[in-house]
Scaffold this motif. Structure first.
Motif, PDB file in Angstrom:
ATOM      1  N   GLN A  76      39.929  22.073 -69.860  1.00  0.00           N
ATOM      2  CA  GLN A  76      41.273  22.526 -69.464  1.00  0.00           C
ATOM      3  C   GLN A  76      41.342  24.042 -69.377  1.00  0.00           C
TER       4      GLN A  76
ATOM      5  N   THR B 229      41.212  22.619 -60.619  1.00  0.00           N
ATOM      6  CA  THR B 229      41.586  21.446 -61.404  1.00  0.00           C
ATOM      7  C   THR B 229      40.389  20.975 -62.227  1.00  0.00           C
ATOM      8  N   THR B 230      40.675  20.174 -63.232  1.00  0.00           N
ATOM      9  CA  THR B 230      39.578  19.582 -64.009  1.00  0.00           C
ATOM     10  C   THR B 230      38.761  18.655 -63.115  1.00  0.00           C
TER      11      THR B 230
END
Length: 131
Positions: A12, A21-22
């Motif tokens: 994160q 984004t992850t």
């Protein structure tokens, strides 16, 4: 988290720091471009992996393919002085710049043609509305 002087960060935090984004991080992991460590089921990223992500994102922004980025990263790992990597990068950067110059010329020609079409269409509209 810190371990043996390495700056370890969770997925994160890395995603947030990089502005991705992850899912993006997992994508590059699946492609073998990064290899985060595992602590149980948790992915942790070293300074090296974050640095590789910076290179990957820059490469994508500059229009390099994943294959090319993978090649650059492999060369980086294989050559401690990074001579071959820099040589290959310089060649590919020149080729990419040439490609973009050609695209720029084509785009500029297309814009000129579209402006001409726009003028001709508006002239016809004007002529038809006065008839």
């Amino acid at each position: 988290m810190a371990e043996e002087g390495n700056d370890l960060r969770g997925i994160q935090q890395v995603a947030s720091d990089l502005g991705v984004t992850t899912r993006t991080l997992r994508f590059y992991e699946d492609k073998g471009l990064i290899e985060p460590r595992r602590v149980g089921t948790t992915r942790v990223y070293t300074r090296r992996e974050v640095g590789r992500m910076h290179l990957i994102l820059r490469g994508k922004r500059l229009g390099f393919s994943l294959r090319e980025i993978h090649e650059f990263l492999d060369l980086y790992d294989a050559d401690p002085k990074h001579v071959e990597q820099m040589r290959r990068l310089a060649t590919r950067a020149r080729e990419r710049a040439d490609e973009l110059e050609h695209q720029k010329i084509a785009i500029e020609q297309t814009i000129v043609e579209l402006r001409q079409i726009e003028r001709e269409a508006l002239e016809r509209v004007e002529t038809a509305s006065h008839a």
